[in-house]
Scaffold this motif. Structure first.
Motif, mmCIF file in Angstrom:
data_model
loop_
_atom_site.group_PDB
_atom_site.id
_atom_site.type_symbol
_atom_site.label_atom_id
_atom_site.label_comp_id
_atom_site.label_asym_id
_atom_site.label_seq_id
_atom_site.Cartn_x
_atom_site.Cartn_y
_atom_site.Cartn_z
ATOM 1 N N ILE A 24 5.352 4.465 -1.191
ATOM 2 C CA ILE A 24 5.661 3.798 -2.462
ATOM 3 C C ILE A 24 7.094 4.106 -2.881
ATOM 4 C CG2 ILE A 24 5.151 3.769 -4.937
ATOM 5 C CD1 ILE A 24 2.221 4.222 -4.191
ATOM 6 N N ILE A 89 -1.112 -6.102 8.454
ATOM 7 C CA ILE A 89 -0.363 -5.779 7.231
ATOM 8 C C ILE A 89 1.072 -5.390 7.573
ATOM 9 C CG2 ILE A 89 -0.157 -4.082 5.362
ATOM 10 C CD1 ILE A 89 -3.259 -4.135 5.205
ATOM 11 N N PHE A 93 4.177 -7.524 6.234
ATOM 12 C CA PHE A 93 4.957 -6.939 5.140
ATOM 13 C C PHE A 93 6.016 -5.945 5.586
ATOM 14 C CE2 PHE A 93 0.863 -8.143 3.234
ATOM 15 C CZ PHE A 93 1.320 -8.981 2.234
ATOM 16 N N GLY A 97 4.582 -2.752 3.769
ATOM 17 C CA GLY A 97 3.176 -2.626 4.127
ATOM 18 C C GLY A 97 2.695 -1.203 4.329
ATOM 19 N N LEU A 100 0.510 -0.157 1.598
ATOM 20 C CA LEU A 100 -0.602 -1.112 1.599
ATOM 21 C C LEU A 100 -1.621 -0.779 2.687
ATOM 22 C CD1 LEU A 100 1.311 -4.481 1.058
ATOM 23 C CD2 LEU A 100 0.065 -3.117 -0.629
ATOM 24 N N LEU A 103 -3.875 1.857 1.286
ATOM 25 C CA LEU A 103 -4.835 1.249 0.358
ATOM 26 C C LEU A 103 -5.918 0.494 1.142
ATOM 27 C CD1 LEU A 103 -2.509 -0.079 -2.477
ATOM 28 C CD2 LEU A 103 -4.051 1.884 -2.549
ATOM 29 N N TYR A 104 -5.530 -0.180 2.208
ATOM 30 C CA TYR A 104 -6.482 -0.883 3.065
ATOM 31 C C TYR A 104 -7.433 0.118 3.734
ATOM 32 C CZ TYR A 104 -8.253 -3.836 6.821
ATOM 33 O OH TYR A 104 -9.079 -4.509 7.689
#
Length: 117
Positions: A24, A89, A93, A97, A100, A103-104
């Motif tokens: 992040i 992903i 991205f 990504g 992400l 999170l996935y």
């Protein structure tokens, strides 16, 4: 040492959590304006993300581990879904990504809770 966690993790593993937090930060550092880090909203949001990610480290959620107990396809659906989704992903991205994918990983682990034994 926990015998119960032979084929899964309880809670998010530490390397994944670290990748999520730094992912992040990296995405924002590379793609956001420099002033975004000085805003109160960002600071509050980042503190909340850190609190949530700290909780998920010890949460009683079974998380997928790439430890194989058999080579049967049906025993490995969660791992296959995680691997295919993560690759897609990252292709779509790129560096954005990275968080992400974590999170996935959490989402897929929650979806396949009953299958992780």
């Amino acid at each position: 040492l926990d015998e119960e966690q032979a084929y899964y993790f309880k809670g998010l593993n530490t390397p994944s959590n670290t990748i999520f937090i730094f992912g992040i930060y990296y995405v924002l550092k590379e793609h956001a304006t420099p002033r975004v880090f000085d805003t109160a909203l960002f600071q509050i949001a980042f503190i909340l993300i850190i609190i949530l990610s700290s909780w998920i480290l010890i949460a009683p959620i079974k998380m997928i581990a790439f430890k194989f107990k058999s080579m049967k396809l049906e025993d490995n659906y969660p791992k296959i879904a995680l691997l295919i989704g993560a690759v897609l992903i990252l292709i779509l991205f790129k560096t954005v990504g990275i968080p992400l994918v974590i999170l996935y990983y959490i989402l897929i682990s929650i979806i396949f809770q009953k299958q992780l034994k």
